[in-house]
Design an enzyme around this catalytic site. Sequence first.
Site, PDB file in Angstrom:
ATOM      1  CG  ASP A 152     -34.808 -65.644  49.730  1.00  0.00           C
ATOM      2  OD1 ASP A 152     -34.235 -64.734  50.325  1.00  0.00           O
ATOM      3  OD2 ASP A 152     -36.039 -65.683  49.556  1.00  0.00           O
ATOM      4  CG  ASP A 154     -37.987 -62.942  54.998  1.00  0.00           C
ATOM      5  OD1 ASP A 154     -36.910 -63.338  55.464  1.00  0.00           O
ATOM      6  OD2 ASP A 154     -38.797 -62.245  55.642  1.00  0.00           O
ATOM      7  CG  ASP A 160     -42.091 -60.937  52.952  1.00  0.00           C
ATOM      8  OD1 ASP A 160     -40.878 -61.201  53.069  1.00  0.00           O
ATOM      9  OD2 ASP A 160     -42.559 -60.194  52.076  1.00  0.00           O
ATOM     10  CB  THR A 188     -31.485 -64.837  54.853  1.00  0.00           C
ATOM     11  OG1 THR A 188     -32.425 -63.797  55.124  1.00  0.00           O
ATOM     12  CG2 THR A 188     -30.630 -65.050  56.072  1.00  0.00           C
TER      13      THR A 188
HETATM   14  P1  IMP Z   1     -34.416 -62.799  52.315  1.00  0.00           P
HETATM   15  O1  IMP Z   1     -35.637 -62.883  51.447  1.00  0.00           O
HETATM   16  O2  IMP Z   1     -34.227 -64.010  53.161  1.00  0.00           O
HETATM   17  O3  IMP Z   1     -33.191 -62.412  51.554  1.00  0.00           O
HETATM   18  O4  IMP Z   1     -34.701 -61.649  53.388  1.00  0.00           O
HETATM   19  C1  IMP Z   1     -35.059 -60.361  52.961  1.00  0.00           C
HETATM   20  C2  IMP Z   1     -35.892 -59.704  54.014  1.00  0.00           C
HETATM   21  O5  IMP Z   1     -35.211 -59.749  55.274  1.00  0.00           O
HETATM   22  C3  IMP Z   1     -36.108 -58.232  53.746  1.00  0.00           C
HETATM   23  O6  IMP Z   1     -37.163 -57.999  52.851  1.00  0.00           O
HETATM   24  C4  IMP Z   1     -36.391 -57.713  55.155  1.00  0.00           C
HETATM   25  O7  IMP Z   1     -37.766 -57.816  55.433  1.00  0.00           O
HETATM   26  C5  IMP Z   1     -35.646 -58.667  56.076  1.00  0.00           C
HETATM   27  N1  IMP Z   1     -34.446 -58.051  56.700  1.00  0.00           N
HETATM   28  C6  IMP Z   1     -34.199 -57.998  58.022  1.00  0.00           C
HETATM   29  N2  IMP Z   1     -33.029 -57.422  58.287  1.00  0.00           N
HETATM   30  C7  IMP Z   1     -32.488 -57.075  57.108  1.00  0.00           C
HETATM   31  C8  IMP Z   1     -31.246 -56.457  56.741  1.00  0.00           C
HETATM   32  O8  IMP Z   1     -30.407 -56.088  57.580  1.00  0.00           O
HETATM   33  N3  IMP Z   1     -31.042 -56.296  55.413  1.00  0.00           N
HETATM   34  C9  IMP Z   1     -31.939 -56.719  54.476  1.00  0.00           C
HETATM   35  N4  IMP Z   1     -33.089 -57.303  54.777  1.00  0.00           N
HETATM   36  C10 IMP Z   1     -33.382 -57.490  56.087  1.00  0.00           C
HETATM   37 MG    MG Z   2     -36.911 -63.634  49.712  1.00  0.00          MG
END
Ligand code: IMP
Ligand code: MG
Length: 419
Positions: A152, A154, A160, A188
């Site tokens: 993953d 963020d 974040d 992601t």
């Molecule tokens: P992950 O933790 O890498 O899956 O990313 C999740 C985070 O990406 C979310 O909490 C958002 O802050 C950011 N994000 C940016 N663009 C999007 C999108 O199009 N869909 C979902 N999350 C997004």
């Molecule tokens: Mg995450």
Amino acid sequence: MTSTYRINYQLRQHKRDGLIEFIKLTLSTSFVLYDEAADADISPPNADEKSALIRSKERYAEVMSGVEKLINDHIEMQKLGEPEHSRLHRLVPTVSTFCTPLPLRKAFLLADAQHTISARRFVSPSFNDIRRILNTAQVCAIAPTLNLITFDGDMTLYDDGKDFEQDSALVILIIQLLSFNINVAVVTAAGYTEDAESRYESRLSGLLHGFQLSDLTNAQLGRFHVLGGECNYLFQLGDDYHLHFVPQEVYQPEQVRAWSQNTTEIDAVLDIAQANIEKCVQEMNLPAMVIRKTKAVGLVPQPGVTILREILDEVVLSTQHHLLRYQRSPSVLQAPLPFCCFNGGSDVWVDIGNKLIGVQMLQAYLNAKPEETLHVGDQFLSTGNDYATRASCCTLWIINPQETQEALVQLTDILEKQK
Ligand code: IMP
Ligand code: MG
């Protein structure tokens, strides 16, 4: 509770992990019943107290051996196609699939040597102690056969909303994984449609810079992928150290392509999600913006504002409710569109698709079986977007990039010894 195309968060009454709670309760029996050194004073431990500590450690280790056996029996029942008849399933009805056995006794002893869990007399083994023990056990179990590791973004690789820093300890660890010829992918939710390559490149800038300084071969560089928008946009690293878009027809199965190009239905689902999110903003007077993309809609707090987790969860669960109600209505004739509605920690998003589909597509594309695949993420509660991957691969539940680093140090140590 997960299906390939839908994650029904609402079926879970509370947001706890059933297996971790079960292990915690079982260990706490030892903690409560056997405080052999209850009357100890503050002088250095005498021989009796030392042997009491050894017995405490052995009792915890016994419990972990017992859980290990329950999991092995459950795996046998999975193979017979009837996991719901295992003893573990009766004790923990929410238990998920196990893709490998878990050496929990060994992992406990490693954790105990580091965190002295059994020497504690006032603080019983915690949720986080057990989460970390499960992670260590999973790392030990998968290392010999690891083929694909997905991360993953963020809170797993970087904080974040931040970018991958050049000086992050994860740079060298990920390079090491690639040097072992393991496939590495960032899976992601972040979905960028315009200028996507450069947006992802800038989020991953520190890592890409590290690749440039490394000795990785072209073949090893080509084993690095980024899958954005949960499962919607795939990029492969080239020998020019840039990300290159991989056309959908190269890796998406027919079934996925059918719904991912159905713009009418995608718009219908996103319209409903957006209407509910906007209603939440008005009703709860939230200091937030609503952002609409081609395959996503999100609620993002205004700069400098933090929205309470309970409020974000309310938005997630109410949006989920309206989307499921729409998809079950008689007017929706075709198979329901997969979506993922989740609390990202500081925001809420509804994405078309989910990470389960993402991981499964990568497994098929890169030829990795579930027991050879590991997903590392921070959102494994029932309102999180990493949760879905559990149905199709091994997982590590970390809470920040520091824990990702610790897990990768354990993993690369084992890989180094296996060489
Ligand atoms: P992950 O933790 O890498 O899956 O990313 C999740 C985070 O990406 C979310 O909490 C958002 O802050 C950011 N994000 C940016 N663009 C999007 C999108 O199009 N869909 C979902 N999350 C997004
Ligand atoms: Mg995450």
